[in-house]
Scaffold this active site. Sequence first.
Site, PDB file in Angstrom:
ATOM      1  N   ASP A 168       8.708 -19.286  48.233  1.00 35.81           N
ATOM      2  CA  ASP A 168       8.043 -18.467  47.224  1.00 35.81           C
ATOM      3  C   ASP A 168       7.471 -19.368  46.140  1.00 35.81           C
ATOM      4  O   ASP A 168       7.998 -20.449  45.882  1.00 35.81           O
ATOM      5  CB  ASP A 168       9.034 -17.482  46.603  1.00 35.81           C
ATOM      6  CG  ASP A 168       9.539 -16.466  47.605  1.00 35.81           C
ATOM      7  OD1 ASP A 168       8.756 -16.055  48.485  1.00 35.81           O
ATOM      8  OD2 ASP A 168      10.717 -16.086  47.508  1.00 35.81           O
ATOM      9  N   GLY A 169       6.406 -18.926  45.505  1.00 37.11           N
ATOM     10  CA  GLY A 169       5.811 -19.684  44.417  1.00 37.11           C
ATOM     11  C   GLY A 169       4.654 -20.559  44.833  1.00 37.11           C
ATOM     12  O   GLY A 169       4.105 -21.291  44.023  1.00 37.11           O
ATOM     13  N   CYS A 170       4.263 -20.478  46.092  1.00 32.39           N
ATOM     14  CA  CYS A 170       3.128 -21.256  46.587  1.00 32.39           C
ATOM     15  C   CYS A 170       1.959 -20.302  46.827  1.00 32.39           C
ATOM     16  O   CYS A 170       2.151 -19.190  47.329  1.00 32.39           O
ATOM     17  CB  CYS A 170       3.481 -21.960  47.896  1.00 32.39           C
ATOM     18  SG  CYS A 170       4.786 -23.187  47.730  1.00 32.39           S
ATOM     19  N   ALA A 171       0.773 -20.735  46.481  1.00 36.66           N
ATOM     20  CA  ALA A 171      -0.413 -19.913  46.726  1.00 36.66           C
ATOM     21  C   ALA A 171      -0.686 -19.807  48.225  1.00 36.66           C
ATOM     22  O   ALA A 171      -1.178 -18.788  48.700  1.00 36.66           O
ATOM     23  CB  ALA A 171      -1.621 -20.502  46.006  1.00 36.66           C
ATOM     24  N   SER A 172      -0.356 -20.847  48.956  1.00 33.02           N
ATOM     25  CA  SER A 172      -0.527 -20.870  50.409  1.00 33.02           C
ATOM     26  C   SER A 172       0.767 -20.401  51.069  1.00 33.02           C
ATOM     27  O   SER A 172       1.807 -20.295  50.429  1.00 33.02           O
ATOM     28  CB  SER A 172      -0.825 -22.293  50.884  1.00 33.02           C
ATOM     29  OG  SER A 172      -1.923 -22.815  50.200  1.00 33.02           O
TER      30      SER A 172
END
Length: 136
Positions: free
Chosen positions: A48-52
Amino acid sequence: MAQAAFEDVVEDFEFLEDWEDRYRMVIEMGKAMDPLPEALRVPATKVDGCASQVWLHPRIEGGHFHFDGDSDAMIVRGLIAVLHRLYDGLPVAEVPAVDAKAELARLGLEENLSAQRSNGLRAMIQRIRLLAAEAA
């Protein structure tokens, strides 16, 4: 405290003149990684916390931390490859002691990544540290 494989990346980066060349090298490192099997691309391995889309799958073998990872974005896949060289193979207890920010600063990554990519990189580092702490 960096792994020899990470020191090799640092040396390679020193020979590259500009960030575009370094960016290409990071992407090539990602392309060279084996893809994570679809069966391991599950919510439990998603970061979690990644744009990808990012997945990290840990393995503990003989008290050493190993992980495989993948992403749907080439630069992020390359960042996973960089983190792999930084952390993979360390004794589990040593993973939290790695100053990832300082080590990655040697590559000049943080100042050359977008805010979203930097946040994603921090999320991956936090996940690696959490996975190692859970295994310790």
